[in-house]
Design an enzyme around this catalytic site. Sequence first.
Site, PDB file in Angstrom:
ATOM      1  N   ASP A  80       3.145  50.239  -0.274  1.00 15.28           N
ATOM      2  CA  ASP A  80       1.638  49.610  -0.276  1.00 15.28           C
ATOM      3  C   ASP A  80       0.688  50.804  -0.714  1.00 15.28           C
ATOM      4  O   ASP A  80       0.496  51.750   0.282  1.00 15.28           O
ATOM      5  CB  ASP A  80       1.297  48.761   0.868  1.00 15.28           C
ATOM      6  CG  ASP A  80      -0.167  48.236   0.750  1.00 15.28           C
ATOM      7  OD1 ASP A  80      -0.514  48.078  -0.334  1.00 15.28           O
ATOM      8  OD2 ASP A  80      -0.734  47.974   1.710  1.00 15.28           O
ATOM      9  N   ASP A 284      -4.132  48.149  -6.824  1.00 14.23           N
ATOM     10  CA  ASP A 284      -3.393  48.088  -5.473  1.00 14.23           C
ATOM     11  C   ASP A 284      -1.903  47.346  -5.620  1.00 14.23           C
ATOM     12  O   ASP A 284      -2.011  46.262  -6.030  1.00 14.23           O
ATOM     13  CB  ASP A 284      -4.160  47.059  -4.552  1.00 14.23           C
ATOM     14  CG  ASP A 284      -3.707  46.906  -3.201  1.00 14.23           C
ATOM     15  OD1 ASP A 284      -2.699  47.848  -2.782  1.00 14.23           O
ATOM     16  OD2 ASP A 284      -3.754  45.961  -2.712  1.00 14.23           O
TER      17      ASP A 284
END
Length: 495
Positions: A80, A284
Amino acid sequence: MKLGAGAIAALAVLASGAGAQNVVEFNLHRGIPGLHLGTLPQLGRRDTYTQLLINNITGGGYYCEVSVGTPPQPVTMILDTGSSDAWVPSPKADLCTSKALQEKYQDSCGNTYDNTKSSTYKLVERNGFSIQYLDNGTAKGDYITEDFGIAGVTIKSLQMGHVFQTVRGIGILGIGYTANVATRKIYPNIMDQLTSQKIVGVKAYSLYLNDRRSSSGTILFGGIDTNKFVGPLHIVPIMKSFGLNVHTAFEIAFTGLGVTYTNGSSAEINTNLFKATSLPAILDSGSTLSYVPEQLAKPIFRELGAVTDDALTGLTFIDCKHLNDDPRMVIRFSFDGKEIKVPVNEMVLDILGAYQHLLPSSIPYERACMFGIQSTKNFATSQTVEESNFALLGDTFLRSAYVVYSLEHHQIGIAQANLNSTSAAIVELKVGDKALPVVMGVPEPSPTDGGVTTVTVTPKNTAPGSVRFSGGWEALTVLAITSIFTVVGGVVVSL
């Protein structure tokens, strides 16, 4: 999905000369190893149905297998870019031991880490780790240090969370800014340790997810693969987070949006909005979908015939016929003069499967697909930021881009991805450089090619490894604008 021996990723540790720091590369693979989606829940709550639908976007998840402790214990983690802590579940975590919680959250635990079986475990702060997520669930536990193995190298005494309370059973490997860790007491996270322990030279990495039909991509720490993008790498500054004088998230200026059709005609979307304000876009990998303000989303939906289900899910759907669109039909995203073209068919996610009949009658298609762009209107929360102030560009965008995240220089390098490239030409990022280098990728395709040119360059000094990667999860913190959306074990939780 499980990966056979033939799909195990390769690791390349490369050095460009005497005294040079290493560049570490691993292949990425999509999917959820060994997890199940759970049984069909009741449709009594809007959020449950929303979670059910997006739970099928497992192809957007990017996972890695690492090891924790001595002797090494294998653990699956979610990669992530939108969070900064690493954490792993304990075998005693509530979700791992409670059938009722597994039914409630439609999840179970993957591999866990047992501190009692490791000689290198050290407790840093009991009950010191706590992250709150968008669904008001939390991951809580201790802060510890442990030896952490990834791609054939070992990071000594990495601080991480050891979780005993969680709504999802897979750990998170956050590779964002240290300022965004889930505690007021800042500590060196994995990005700091990779450089301080001289595993890589520069605190930066390059992300190449490849297209939605591909099962593999790469992440490269400390270098840039010039065979994975087209034309020059465009360098833009990372913006400081709103109201703060520090960098906490990978935000860059989003300056334009448009659609180009196969006949060459085009439509620009709400140019007045871009003229009136600086719109931050967060890049992201921890979000499977992409989100833009309502003023941008609605015109895009109209152009492509997408329909939003305002009554039940708040999600936007599109006719699955767009899966077969000509790849020259694109959505154009602009960043300070650099344009990334995302084929519309890359934004069409055929993930509803047997749940088509559950869609409301307001969805007019014979077969509906999830649209890869959603409006922030239905997902922003009053505790974070106003919905019109930002965009979050997740995997549906990132698969068409090559992105270099430099925490060292507070810069993003971005270029059009050279899709389905099968080999590498790696440029090492040097210690002491004042900025990301301006480097060239493969040649631009000619207008008649209808695709991207692929150039084959074989890297030198490669060595075999055993890492495989796949998606991410975004943690809700006070400081990060990225907190609007969460991907949890391949699930975007949107209430």
